[in-house]
Motif scaffolding. Structure first.
Motif, mmCIF file in Angstrom:
data_model
loop_
_atom_site.group_PDB
_atom_site.id
_atom_site.type_symbol
_atom_site.label_atom_id
_atom_site.label_comp_id
_atom_site.label_asym_id
_atom_site.label_seq_id
_atom_site.Cartn_x
_atom_site.Cartn_y
_atom_site.Cartn_z
ATOM 1 N N LYS A 67 0.840 -1.206 0.000
ATOM 2 C CA LYS A 67 0.000 0.000 0.000
ATOM 3 C C LYS A 67 0.865 1.241 0.000
ATOM 4 N N GLU A 68 0.316 2.303 -0.554
ATOM 5 C CA GLU A 68 0.872 3.649 -0.418
ATOM 6 C C GLU A 68 -0.156 4.481 0.336
ATOM 7 N N VAL A 69 0.230 4.958 1.513
ATOM 8 C CA VAL A 69 -0.724 5.590 2.422
ATOM 9 C C VAL A 69 -0.197 6.972 2.798
ATOM 10 N N PRO A 70 -1.069 7.983 2.816
ATOM 11 C CA PRO A 70 -0.615 9.304 3.272
ATOM 12 C C PRO A 70 -0.349 9.297 4.768
ATOM 13 N N ILE A 71 0.507 10.171 5.182
ATOM 14 C CA ILE A 71 0.832 10.260 6.603
ATOM 15 C C ILE A 71 -0.424 10.557 7.410
ATOM 16 N N LYS A 72 -0.558 9.915 8.565
ATOM 17 C CA LYS A 72 -1.710 9.973 9.458
ATOM 18 C C LYS A 72 -2.928 9.243 8.906
ATOM 19 N N GLY A 73 -2.774 8.571 7.751
ATOM 20 C CA GLY A 73 -3.844 7.732 7.245
ATOM 21 C C GLY A 73 -3.825 6.377 7.945
ATOM 22 N N MET A 74 -4.901 5.603 7.750
ATOM 23 C CA MET A 74 -4.996 4.278 8.376
ATOM 24 C C MET A 74 -4.431 3.225 7.428
ATOM 25 N N ILE A 75 -3.648 2.307 7.986
ATOM 26 C CA ILE A 75 -3.080 1.196 7.220
ATOM 27 C C ILE A 75 -3.748 -0.082 7.712
ATOM 28 N N VAL A 76 -4.315 -0.855 6.788
ATOM 29 C CA VAL A 76 -4.911 -2.154 7.111
ATOM 30 C C VAL A 76 -4.303 -3.184 6.173
ATOM 31 N N LEU A 77 -3.553 -4.121 6.736
ATOM 32 C CA LEU A 77 -2.976 -5.219 5.973
ATOM 33 C C LEU A 77 -3.741 -6.490 6.325
ATOM 34 N N HIS A 78 -4.374 -7.091 5.324
ATOM 35 C CA HIS A 78 -5.185 -8.283 5.549
ATOM 36 C C HIS A 78 -4.333 -9.530 5.399
ATOM 37 N N CYS A 79 -4.566 -10.513 6.254
ATOM 38 C CA CYS A 79 -3.861 -11.784 6.178
ATOM 39 C C CYS A 79 -4.803 -12.902 6.612
ATOM 40 N N ARG A 80 -4.951 -13.893 5.768
ATOM 41 C CA ARG A 80 -5.711 -15.091 6.115
ATOM 42 C C ARG A 80 -4.765 -16.272 6.013
ATOM 43 N N PRO A 81 -4.396 -16.869 7.171
ATOM 44 C CA PRO A 81 -3.358 -17.899 7.173
ATOM 45 C C PRO A 81 -3.820 -19.152 6.454
ATOM 46 N N PRO A 82 -2.872 -20.059 6.142
ATOM 47 C CA PRO A 82 -3.254 -21.324 5.500
ATOM 48 C C PRO A 82 -4.133 -22.158 6.420
ATOM 49 N N GLU A 83 -4.910 -23.032 5.819
ATOM 50 C CA GLU A 83 -5.736 -23.942 6.593
ATOM 51 C C GLU A 83 -4.840 -24.890 7.374
#
Length: 908
Positions: free
Chosen positions: A136-152
């Motif tokens: 992601k490229e996010v502006p300063i003071k913006g919210m960062i959300v990184l999604h991760c769904r692990p393997p079964e």
């Protein structure tokens, strides 16, 4: 058999079986088989003569047990410990409804005891992540959300996050949260948060790494303050001044945008030059003095010297002899006085005439001003709607686009002489319904926040910024405003008023109950079985009120979310509450809306009887995405009202475009309607358009309108300029936020008047854009064939059962009466097995305000009525059958099975 040796052995034996059942000191634990390594299950109990394992309901062979017995040094009791091994092959060979399980059974002289069940599963962790984090490229003071769904995996993998190969923890940094569904959330991005992030999943078997996500926190440039203006570039005359600023507050970083705008500003300046003095005109000569002289004066002030300018050259006073040398020593001559008196009289007459002329001119100007003001008070009451302008954009016509993606076959011309069928069915009950709503008038009152300037017809230029129409005056007898003047809206002749005909349905109901439905309105009323006493019948009715509503409060920004519904008759006495369904237009969110139910009192005032999120025993309200289901004990008039809590509160609008040929065969009218997203509101539009001969040109679409006080804009685009023309400055029209937000009272629509250059032109293609400023936008693609046949009234939709307004008896319900009675009998009576109506409500997703059902005579019957109301359209019993089946499975697992203990099953 036990061999007792000596008194000590006897004492030990007696202490081991001291009148208690075996007590487990250690029970088998859940375990995972890693790769091919077997696992051990262990049990310890005291007092115990024997301990055996039982796996999957079968006893484990004695040879597979390892047993030992020893004395507890602290208590002096004999403890027996038994272990068994479970291999991967045993688990893989087992095929059953549950996981592989084992428990211990311990024996003593007084009986047996069972341990807990321990499950044994094969552990694994697959290689591929179900969802990798994305850069992601996010502006300063913006919210960062990184999604991760692990393997079964088994057991479920635990997730950790790495930043540049170092662990990221939310305990060290309050700005980071790693606990929300394996996602990494950074509330306010900082420059230090830039880096490479990796999701790390692990369990007892292995560890897996996701793809690396690169996060860049950038800073957009910001301007510094302007410097002071520089001195003027010249000392005399017209020059230039400058000031500057730099893009350093802050400077752009990590690819952030550079500042927009100019870094240098210039303005013209004027340096004052020196002004030399100039003499004014000489004054009049004075009268001849006793010395036979007269004088005159002048001053250096036309202009006076300024800014170091030069003084006037010459004398400021002049004296001369006034008798030509004939003056005697005694004084002036009489003939010198008379001419001077005559000259003064002439001056007085001249000045008096000039004053009279000035006064006459002033009076004339005042009279003209008052006359024009009195004429302007009449405003522009009634004008052709197409003459209004909305110049928000230059009208740049484009040719028709080929291959319209919104049509089934873009290469074919649509046949609009037959009705088009879309996904939202709606229909007319009969020909009388077409008189329920008036045709939209050609000339309407204009309500606009912009100035309207209209000149003489042959030289007029339109400078209007918005063209706005309302529904006919007979629909809503309100006032409109033109330039601040209140005037009554004009309606065409021959229009029937809506109050003569209301949306109403009625039927006679008895003990078996039934259902009332207002077609195409999203409104129904369910009278449950048993609500009306035996040997009793009531003629019940339900209607939609068409009067202007006072339930909403504009002071509190409250709006009606659906139609006002009245059901009766008054004095109705029912054993069970009725279930009323009302369609609404709100995007339901407890964070953004405060939704209330109001009831009209006898003095026609409105009282709030409950808030949807509150607990209440007087009535019950269940909000679905598009409908509200109410359980009501008292007849009356009810309204669902919403009060926005935040600017993010969303009201759904349904957008539709209609078209028709006007009186002149070359004129074509496109009308865009923006109404509440409820079937009743759209039915009103369809009825009004039908009476006008309009054709639906595109499937209606939904627009999300936020309560943030921003207006709505409607524009027409891509008109073929060589085939069609539109009046200048009418391509964009705007509605204020208040008009749209309270459109339940006065639905909003606008019109675009097109003109084809030739009657041989039969194709029209264009786009209608409807958008909220800084918000959601919808595009309506118009592609139609223009012909005389369009003047025929054609139904927009067809629906087979549109005339069904009531059902009585068993056919009105989805659940057969016999099954309904068995369910109520089973769940109304609480039992030790926990199978009661609260469990039924939970499985049917009714989890709040359960106190309402507690006071009911049969809570299960009321719950089933609510289920009937929610599923009246689907007619699918699968959800109810699944809930009952799940309840049965829960009790089969939780209760011991014996030949004497059988459960009642429900079969659909």
């Amino acid at each position: 058999q036990f061999k007792i040796n000596g008194n000590d052995a006897l004492a030990d034996s007696l202490s081991s079986v001291g009148g208690t059942l075996p007590h487990f000191l250690q029970e088998p634990e859940d375990a995972y088989i890693i790769k091919n390594n077997p696992i051990k299950l262990r049990c310890r109990a005291t007092p115990a003569l024997q301990i055996f394992f039982k796996c999957n309901g079968e006893w484990v062979h004695q040879n597979q047990h390892t047993s030992q017995e020893y004395m507890d040094q602290n208590t002096g009791l004999k403890i027996r410990e038994v272990t068994i091994n479970v291999t991967r092959q045993q688990v893989e060979d087992f095929h059953g409804p549950e996981d592989y399980w084992c428990l211990c059974v311990a024996w003593s002289h007084l009986g047996t005891s069972k341990s807990r069940k321990a499950t044994v599963r094969i552990a694994y962790l697959r290689k591929n992540f179900e969802q990798d984090p994305q850069g992601k490229e996010v502006p300063i003071k913006g919210m960062i959300v990184l999604h991760c769904r692990p393997p079964e995996g088994v057991p479920m993998a635990e997730v950790e996050w790495l930043k540049n190969e170092e662990l990221v923890g939310s305990f060290e940094d309050d700005n980071i949260d790693t606990r929300a569904d394996h996602n990494l959330i950074i509330n306010e991005a900082r420059l230090s948060d830039s880096g490479n992030y990796t999701c790390l999943a692990s369990n007892v078997v292995a560890k897996r790494r996701s793809a690396t996500a690169t996060v860049v926190v950038f800073v957009n440039g910001g301007w510094s303050l302007w410097t002071e203006w520089s001195p003027c570039s010249v000392n005399c005359g017209r020059g230039v001044q400058k000031r500057s600023r730099t893009c350093t507050n802050p400077a752009p970083l990590n690819g952030g945008a550079f500042c927009e705008g100019m870094s240098v500003q210039k303005i013209t300046c004027s340096a004052l030059c020196p002004v030399d003095g100039v003499w004014e005109e000489w004054s009049e000569w004075t009268m001849c003095s006793a010395q036979c002289e007269r004088q005159r004066w002048r001053e250096c002030n036309s202009p006076p010297p300024r800014l170091r300018g030069k003084m006037c050259e010459g004398e400021g006073q002049s004296t001369e002899n006034c008798t030509g040398g004939l003056c005697t020593q005694n004084g002036k001559l009489m003939h010198d006085v008379k001419p001077q008196s005559l000259e003064n009289s002439i001056d007085v007459a001249l000045y008096s005439g000039l004053a009279a002329g000035v006064i006459a001119v002033v009076v004339l100007i005042v009279a003209i001003t008052l006359y024009r003001k009195s004429q302007s008070e009449y405003g522009v009451d009634v004008i052709d709607s197409s003459a209004l302008a909305g110049g928000f954009q230059s009208f740049n016509f484009k040719t028709t686009r080929q291959g319209n993606p919104l049509l089934l076959n873009s290469s074919m011309q649509p046949d609009i002489t037959v009705g088009q069928t879309f996904s939202s069915p709606i229909c007319f009950q009969d020909s009388i319904d077409k008189e329920l709503f008036d045709p939209l008038p050609d000339k309407v009152k204009v309500q606009s926040s912009f100035m309207v300037s209209l000149g003489v017809a042959d030289r007029a230029e339109y400078h209007v910024k918005a063209h706005q129409e309302t529904l006919p005056a007979n629909l809503h007898p309100k006032y409109s405003t033109v330039e601040g003047k209140k005037t009554t809206m004009i309606a065409p002749n021959g229009i029937h008023t809506l109050r003569k005909t209301q949306f109403k349905t009625s039927a006679v109901f008895g003990h078996l109950g039934g259902r009332l439905v207002i077609p195409n309105a999203g409104v129904s009323l369910l009278v449950p079985h048993g609500a009306i006493a035996d040997d009793t019948s009531w003629e019940m009715y339900m209607l939609i009120n068409q009067e202007e509503s006072s339930a909403q409060s504009e002071e509190r920004c409250e709006i009606l979310l659906g139609p006002e519904i009245t059901y009766g008759p008054p004095g109705l006495n029912l054993s069970y509450p009725v279930a009323m369904t009302i369609a609404h237009c709100a995007e339901v969110s407890a964070e953004n809306w405060n939704i209330k139910l109001k009831r009209q009192t006898k003095d026609n005032k409105w009282e709030e009887i409950m808030s949807v999120d509150d607990e209440s025993t007087s009535c019950y309200c269940l909000m679905d995405s598009h409908s509200c289901h109410l359980l009501l004990d008292q007849p009356g008039c009810y309204a669902l009202v919403g009060e926005p809590i935040t600017d993010a509160a969303i009201k759904r609008l349904r957008i539709a475009v209609f078209g028709s040929v006007e009186a002149s065969s070359i004129d074509y009218s496109l009308r865009v309607h923006c109404v509440d997203d409820t079937p009743h509101a759209f039915q009103r539009v369809v009825t009004a358009e039908t009476s006008r001969g309009g054709q639906l040109l595109e499937e209606p679409k939904m627009l999300f309108f936020k309560g943030n006080c921003l207006s709505l804009q409607v524009s027409i685009q891509d008109i073929p300029q060589f085939l069609w023309s539109i009046k200048p400055f009418t391509t964009c029209q705007e509605f204020s936020f208040t008009q749209v937000w309270y459109s339940n009272q006065q639905p909003v629509h606008c019109a675009f008047s097109l003109q084809r250059h030739s009657t041989s032109t039969t194709q029209l293609s264009c786009k209608i854009s409807v958008r909220q400023v800084k918000g959601h936008e919808q595009i309506l693609q118009v592609y139609t064939t223009v012909g005389e046949s369009e003047k025929e009234t054609v139904p927009f939709f067809m629906q087979a059962d549109c005339t069904v307004t009531s059902q009585t008896g068993a056919k009105a319900f989805k659940i057969p009466l016999s099954i309904r009675q068995r369910i109520c009998t089973t769940f109304d009576t609480a039992n030790t097995k926990g199978k009661d109506w609260q469990l039924l409500a939970q499985k049917l997703h009714i989890q709040r305000n359960l106190s309402y059902f507690t006071k009911q005579k049969s809570p299960s019957a009321v719950i089933l009525s609510l289920w009937e109301a929610r599923h009246q359209d689907s007619g699918d019993l699968d959800s109810l059958a699944s809930a009952l089946e799940e309840i049965g499975k829960i009790h089969c697992k939780s209760l011991p099975q014996s030949p004497d203990d059988k459960e009642t099953d429900f079969t659909f």
